[in-house]
Design a protein around this motif. Structure first.
Motif, PDB file in Angstrom:
ATOM      1  N   ILE A  91      -0.770   1.644   4.578  1.00 51.03           N
ATOM      2  CA  ILE A  91      -0.102   1.181   5.800  1.00 51.03           C
ATOM      3  C   ILE A  91      -0.988   0.203   6.565  1.00 51.03           C
ATOM      4  N   ASP A  92      -2.268   0.500   6.645  1.00 52.92           N
ATOM      5  CA  ASP A  92      -3.193  -0.386   7.332  1.00 52.92           C
ATOM      6  C   ASP A  92      -3.237  -1.764   6.664  1.00 52.92           C
ATOM      7  N   ASP A  93      -3.258  -1.775   5.329  1.00 56.20           N
ATOM      8  CA  ASP A  93      -3.263  -3.050   4.596  1.00 56.20           C
ATOM      9  C   ASP A  93      -1.957  -3.815   4.835  1.00 56.20           C
ATOM     10  N   ALA A  94      -0.846  -3.086   4.810  1.00 61.64           N
ATOM     11  CA  ALA A  94       0.455  -3.730   5.013  1.00 61.64           C
ATOM     12  C   ALA A  94       0.584  -4.295   6.421  1.00 61.64           C
ATOM     13  N   SER A  95      -0.018  -3.615   7.394  1.00 63.88           N
ATOM     14  CA  SER A  95       0.087  -4.053   8.788  1.00 63.88           C
ATOM     15  C   SER A  95      -0.508  -5.440   9.000  1.00 63.88           C
ATOM     16  N   LYS A  96      -1.468  -5.820   8.135  1.00 65.53           N
ATOM     17  CA  LYS A  96      -2.086  -7.140   8.256  1.00 65.53           C
ATOM     18  C   LYS A  96      -1.157  -8.256   7.817  1.00 65.53           C
TER      19      LYS A  96
END
Length: 376
Positions: free
Chosen positions: A363-368
């Motif tokens: 999720i953190d990677d996708a948020s970027k």
């Protein structure tokens, strides 16, 4: 010829004087922003906002979508003398009445005048009867009502009142992030606007294509909501990879809960970026019944922000009615992926699966890669 649009508000008038003034200022800001390049000037009196403009019809249409306004009337402004009122009332009567129709004259006054409201009704009614033969007075169920508001040195004459959204002005009750699905459950975002919240829309994109019909439908919903005061930018969170992983590694019931928890994790990231104080979902009464109330904690527990569900006590027909009134597309209800849950979910098992899937990092990677697109 310049006309005056009378703007009425309801709940604001019940507030204390300092709060009422603050809410009124916020409502006027919303009006100014909505009218844009329409030439106008604004005056205020207690319980009323008066907008002088040469574009009364356009102004009325735009302002009928502004939360905080209960009703509007395009009116003619004149002097608060009986003769001046009769002249303007006669002009309006000739436009809206014809032989065989019934009418009523309704007068309200604020301030000291040389005449009573009843005298205005009688004088104007008699004039209309003499000017338009074949008309009759009907105070119970008239075909047309000609209304007169006398306030101080001014009088306003009109024959139509348009219902507004009601509620509170947008911006008086904080900021929320609303998850849109492109379904009728997006009415949840509208209800938060009506309660005075600033609304930023968010969409979880499972297609990676802005041209996909599902995405285009959400963009249209967000655009429609922007007419009522929502942010005219839609946040698009890439969710395809996350959803694919969840569906591949978990069964149907478990995947539902992990997906919803992942959505709230992602929404909280966007909420921090937008300074939102709560997250809004479109969960309605039937959906919550299917989840089981006890299982909501398993979903919401992943999020530190409050999760609001304004449709939680509403049935499908009630939601459709809201959508029809405000022009939202009411396609099938949201979350067709939901499974019928008949047991309490084991939160410990969910946490173990999420750790194995490494959902926080995904999720953190996708948020970027989150996009913010203009819809208004």
């Amino acid at each position: 010829m310049s006309s005056t649009v009378i703007v009425r508000y309801g709940e604001l008038a019940l507030k204390s004087e300092p709060v009422r003034r603050r809410f009124e200022r916020t409502l006027i800001e919303s009006i100014e922003n909505a009218l844009g390049d329409i030439r106008h000037s604004i005056r205020t009196e207690r319980g009323r906002i008066f907008i002088d403009t040469s574009s009364a019809a356009r102004t009325t249409k735009i302002l009928s979508r502004i939360p905080g306004i209960t009703s509007l009337s395009p009116a003619v402004r004149t002097n608060a003398s009986l003769d001046a009122i009769k002249i303007q009332a006669a002009k309006i009567a000739k436009k809206v009445l014809s032989p065989g129709m019934t009418f009523a004259i309704r007068t309200s006054r604020a301030g000291e005048h040389a005449f009573s409201s009843r005298e205005v009704n009688v004088e104007v009614g008699s004039l209309v009867l003499s000017l338009i033969k074949g008309t009759k007075v009907d105070l119970s169920h008239p075909d047309v009502e000609i209304s007169i508001e006398v306030r101080g040195n001014d009088a306003y004459v009109f024959s139509s009142t348009i219902r507004g959204v009601g509620g509170l002005p947008v911006g008086t009750q904080g900021k929320v992030l609303a998850i849109l699905s492109g379904s009728m459950n997006d009415a949840a975002a509208f209800l938060m606007l009506k309660r005075g919240c600033k609304v930023t829309p968010l969409f979880f994109d499972t297609t990676n294509r802005l041209s996909h019909p599902a995405t285009k439908r959400v963009i249209l919903q967000a655009k429609r909501l922007s007419l009522f005061g929502a942010d005219d930018h839609l946040w698009v969170f890439p969710f395809r990879k996350i959803l694919g992983l969840i569906q591949e590694k978990t069964d149907e019931k478990t995947s539902f809960f992990i997906r919803r928890r992942c959505e709230l994790r992602a929404a909280e990231i966007v909420a921090r970026k937008t300074a939102a104080e709560a997250i809004v979902t479109g969960d309605d009464a039937e959906l919550i019944e299917g989840i089981m109330l006890t299982n909501l904690n398993a979903i919401d527990g992943v999020c530190k922000l409050a999760v609001l569900r304004p449709l939680s006590c509403m049935e499908e027909d009630e939601i459709k009615e809201i959508c029809e009134k405000i022009g939202l597309k009411h396609a099938n209800r949201a979350l067709p992926h939901q499974a019928k849950i008949d047991v309490a979910i084991n939160i410990e098992e969910l946490l173990k699966l999420e750790k194995i899937l490494n959902v926080e990092k995904i999720i953190d990677d996708a948020s970027k890669k989150t996009k913010r697109i203009k819809v208004g």
